[in-house]
Design a protein around this motif. Structure first.
Motif, PDB file in Angstrom:
ATOM      1  N   ARG A 136       0.815  -1.224   0.000  1.00 54.77           N
ATOM      2  CA  ARG A 136       0.000   0.000   0.000  1.00 54.77           C
ATOM      3  C   ARG A 136       0.846   1.271   0.000  1.00 54.77           C
ATOM      4  O   ARG A 136       0.595   2.209   0.750  1.00 54.77           O
ATOM      5  N   LEU A 137       1.845   1.265  -0.856  1.00 57.52           N
ATOM      6  CA  LEU A 137       2.687   2.448  -0.970  1.00 57.52           C
ATOM      7  C   LEU A 137       1.927   3.567  -1.668  1.00 57.52           C
ATOM      8  O   LEU A 137       1.064   3.327  -2.510  1.00 57.52           O
ATOM      9  N   ALA A 138       2.261   4.788  -1.313  1.00 53.26           N
ATOM     10  CA  ALA A 138       1.614   5.958  -1.909  1.00 53.26           C
ATOM     11  C   ALA A 138       1.983   6.070  -3.382  1.00 53.26           C
ATOM     12  O   ALA A 138       3.010   5.552  -3.835  1.00 53.26           O
ATOM     13  N   ALA A 139       1.125   6.759  -4.123  1.00 53.08           N
ATOM     14  CA  ALA A 139       1.339   6.897  -5.569  1.00 53.08           C
ATOM     15  C   ALA A 139       2.678   7.559  -5.867  1.00 53.08           C
ATOM     16  O   ALA A 139       3.378   7.173  -6.816  1.00 53.08           O
ATOM     17  N   ARG A 140       3.048   8.554  -5.078  1.00 52.13           N
ATOM     18  CA  ARG A 140       4.314   9.249  -5.318  1.00 52.13           C
ATOM     19  C   ARG A 140       5.498   8.309  -5.096  1.00 52.13           C
ATOM     20  O   ARG A 140       6.472   8.330  -5.858  1.00 52.13           O
ATOM     21  N   THR A 141       5.411   7.469  -4.054  1.00 54.58           N
ATOM     22  CA  THR A 141       6.480   6.513  -3.780  1.00 54.58           C
ATOM     23  C   THR A 141       6.561   5.468  -4.885  1.00 54.58           C
ATOM     24  O   THR A 141       7.651   5.082  -5.322  1.00 54.58           O
ATOM     25  N   LEU A 142       5.402   5.019  -5.356  1.00 52.78           N
ATOM     26  CA  LEU A 142       5.377   4.041  -6.447  1.00 52.78           C
ATOM     27  C   LEU A 142       6.020   4.623  -7.703  1.00 52.78           C
ATOM     28  O   LEU A 142       6.746   3.930  -8.418  1.00 52.78           O
ATOM     29  N   ALA A 143       5.742   5.892  -7.967  1.00 47.02           N
ATOM     30  CA  ALA A 143       6.334   6.533  -9.141  1.00 47.02           C
ATOM     31  C   ALA A 143       7.856   6.599  -9.011  1.00 47.02           C
ATOM     32  O   ALA A 143       8.584   6.374  -9.988  1.00 47.02           O
ATOM     33  N   MET A 144       8.332   6.887  -7.797  1.00 41.97           N
ATOM     34  CA  MET A 144       9.777   6.958  -7.557  1.00 41.97           C
ATOM     35  C   MET A 144      10.406   5.573  -7.756  1.00 41.97           C
ATOM     36  O   MET A 144      11.476   5.451  -8.372  1.00 41.97           O
ATOM     37  N   TYR A 145       9.741   4.519  -7.245  1.00 39.42           N
ATOM     38  CA  TYR A 145      10.244   3.160  -7.421  1.00 39.42           C
ATOM     39  C   TYR A 145      10.233   2.772  -8.900  1.00 39.42           C
ATOM     40  O   TYR A 145      11.158   2.113  -9.387  1.00 39.42           O
ATOM     41  N   GLY A 146       9.168   3.193  -9.610  1.00 44.83           N
ATOM     42  CA  GLY A 146       9.092   2.892 -11.031  1.00 44.83           C
ATOM     43  C   GLY A 146      10.251   3.485 -11.804  1.00 44.83           C
ATOM     44  O   GLY A 146      10.826   2.835 -12.691  1.00 44.83           O
ATOM     45  N   GLU A 147      10.635   4.712 -11.457  1.00 48.68           N
ATOM     46  CA  GLU A 147      11.784   5.357 -12.107  1.00 48.68           C
ATOM     47  C   GLU A 147      13.080   4.605 -11.799  1.00 48.68           C
ATOM     48  O   GLU A 147      13.938   4.435 -12.676  1.00 48.68           O
ATOM     49  N   ALA A 148      13.207   4.138 -10.545  1.00 47.49           N
ATOM     50  CA  ALA A 148      14.408   3.395 -10.164  1.00 47.49           C
ATOM     51  C   ALA A 148      14.498   2.083 -10.935  1.00 47.49           C
ATOM     52  O   ALA A 148      15.584   1.691 -11.406  1.00 47.49           O
ATOM     53  N   PHE A 149      13.367   1.407 -11.104  1.00 49.21           N
ATOM     54  CA  PHE A 149      13.373   0.132 -11.825  1.00 49.21           C
ATOM     55  C   PHE A 149      13.609   0.350 -13.316  1.00 49.21           C
ATOM     56  O   PHE A 149      14.218  -0.500 -13.986  1.00 49.21           O
ATOM     57  N   GLU A 150      13.143   1.479 -13.845  1.00 49.12           N
ATOM     58  CA  GLU A 150      13.384   1.788 -15.247  1.00 49.12           C
ATOM     59  C   GLU A 150      14.878   2.010 -15.481  1.00 49.12           C
ATOM     60  O   GLU A 150      15.426   1.593 -16.509  1.00 49.12           O
ATOM     61  N   ARG A 151      15.551   2.650 -14.527  1.00 45.25           N
ATOM     62  CA  ARG A 151      17.006   2.812 -14.621  1.00 45.25           C
ATOM     63  C   ARG A 151      17.686   1.444 -14.601  1.00 45.25           C
ATOM     64  O   ARG A 151      18.616   1.193 -15.374  1.00 45.25           O
ATOM     65  N   LEU A 152      17.241   0.597 -13.684  1.00 46.65           N
ATOM     66  CA  LEU A 152      17.819  -0.746 -13.573  1.00 46.65           C
ATOM     67  C   LEU A 152      17.635  -1.507 -14.881  1.00 46.65           C
ATOM     68  O   LEU A 152      18.586  -2.153 -15.375  1.00 46.65           O
ATOM     69  N   ARG A 153      16.440  -1.457 -15.445  1.00 46.87           N
ATOM     70  CA  ARG A 153      16.180  -2.170 -16.698  1.00 46.87           C
ATOM     71  C   ARG A 153      17.055  -1.623 -17.817  1.00 46.87           C
ATOM     72  O   ARG A 153      17.586  -2.376 -18.642  1.00 46.87           O
ATOM     73  N   GLY A 154      17.255  -0.279 -17.845  1.00 47.24           N
ATOM     74  CA  GLY A 154      18.095   0.316 -18.874  1.00 47.24           C
ATOM     75  C   GLY A 154      19.541  -0.133 -18.757  1.00 47.24           C
ATOM     76  O   GLY A 154      20.194  -0.443 -19.765  1.00 47.24           O
ATOM     77  N   PHE A 155      20.052  -0.178 -17.506  1.00 53.88           N
ATOM     78  CA  PHE A 155      21.423  -0.654 -17.309  1.00 53.88           C
ATOM     79  C   PHE A 155      21.566  -2.100 -17.766  1.00 53.88           C
ATOM     80  O   PHE A 155      22.548  -2.470 -18.424  1.00 53.88           O
ATOM     81  N   ALA A 156      20.593  -2.939 -17.383  1.00 51.71           N
ATOM     82  CA  ALA A 156      20.669  -4.361 -17.733  1.00 51.71           C
ATOM     83  C   ALA A 156      20.608  -4.557 -19.244  1.00 51.71           C
ATOM     84  O   ALA A 156      21.290  -5.427 -19.800  1.00 51.71           O
ATOM     85  N   ALA A 157      19.799  -3.750 -19.939  1.00 52.47           N
ATOM     86  CA  ALA A 157      19.661  -3.883 -21.393  1.00 52.47           C
ATOM     87  C   ALA A 157      20.962  -3.513 -22.103  1.00 52.47           C
ATOM     88  O   ALA A 157      21.317  -4.103 -23.125  1.00 52.47           O
TER      89      ALA A 157
END
Length: 304
Positions: free
Chosen positions: A17-38
């Protein structure tokens, strides 16, 4: 976005039940991770510790602040912990990887003329008792480098239960600092004069059985929050362009004293620092002062 990341974000939203703002921040972090892995390229489930170390270093070289890097790593660590509980990875490649240590910000200090203007300011106070009290507070905070807790702990006279007190005859203040360590600091003439004036008026405000040097309108010992509020108001009245709090006056005391004397050990003793490395931060402030003087005065300082 990778299916593992999508499912993890759903888990964070529904179960955590994370807040929308926190979820957005996590989403950005995971997008960075996916970009590095790619770019590696490597599958997310096959990422190793050395990959994470390299990517953290790249974030740092890109100018990302240590705290922001720590947030990225925390998000990645949570993702791999969740994958591990699901049996999808054998180890968490982010465990043990830490963000670069953040540099300590320099303490803010007033310029000498600002500190003097605050000390010299006499408020258009309806109650002259409060003006005399607040003037004495400013003189002691800036003139002695006291912590706000040490200031409010002062009693009007020495006694067996006193945490601290002023000795006007000896021009000294006896205070109880951090770790219940006592120290004695000199009190300047301006602070002595302000204290004498306040003590002449104090009985009109203090309760008969109240030992505190500084009392509120109720006649009881002032609290640190009350001192902060009064100091903030007084600084605004004096026209200072910045928010002023008690510790800023302590920083100003140390900075101005070091600029004038260059004696780091003496400043350490006056501040009551157990370790001189704590006091050494003021040498950086002093260099900043020297840099400003150099830039303003030296004909070779400003380069096109």
């Amino acid at each position: 976005m990778d299916d593992d990341i999508v499912r993890h974000l759903q888990y964070l939203e529904v179960e955590r039940r994370l807040a929308a703002r926190t979820l957005a921040m996590y989403g950005e972090a995971f997008e960075r991770l996916r970009g590095f892995a790619a770019k590696q390229p490597v599958e997310l489930r096959a990422v190793q510790v050395h990959h994470v170390h390299r990517w953290a270093a790249q974030l740092h070289s890109q100018g990302l602040a240590p705290r922001s890097i720590a947030i990225q790593l925390s998000a990645w660590r949570g993702l791999y912990r969740w994958l591990g509980r699901s049996g999808l990875v054998a180890l968490n490649p982010v465990d043990g990887v830490r963000a670069p240590k953040a540099g300590k910000p320099l303490p803010k200090a007033l310029a000498v003329d600002q500190a003097v203007a605050l000390a010299d300011h006499r408020a258009a106070e309806a109650n002259p008792l409060l003006d005399a009290r607040d003037h004495c507070i400013v003189e002691l905070l800036y003139g002695c480098g006291l912590r706000v807790g040490e200031l409010v702990g002062l009693d009007a006279a020495p006694g067996p239960q006193a945490a601290g007190w002023l000795d006007l005859a000896d021009a000294s203040a006896h205070v109880l600092g951090k770790g219940s360590k006592r120290r004695t600091v000199p009190v300047g003439q301006a602070a002595i004069a302000a204290a004498r004036h306040w003590l002449e008026l104090r009985a009109q405000l203090a309760r008969p059985d109240e030992p505190a040097l500084f009392v509120s309108t109720r006649g009881t010992r002032l609290t640190p929050s009350q001192v902060r509020s009064r100091l903030k108001s007084r600084a605004l009245q004096a026209g200072l362009p910045t928010h002023v709090h008690p510790h800023m006056l302590r920083h100003s005391f140390a900075t101005h004293l070091l600029q004038s004397s260059g004696d780091l050990r003496a400043v350490q003793e006056l501040l009551g620092h157990a370790n001189i490395t704590t006091t050494q931060v003021y040498t950086r402030l002093d260099f900043g002062h020297l840099s400003k003087v150099y830039d303003a005065a030296h004909p070779r300082a400003r380069r096109k």
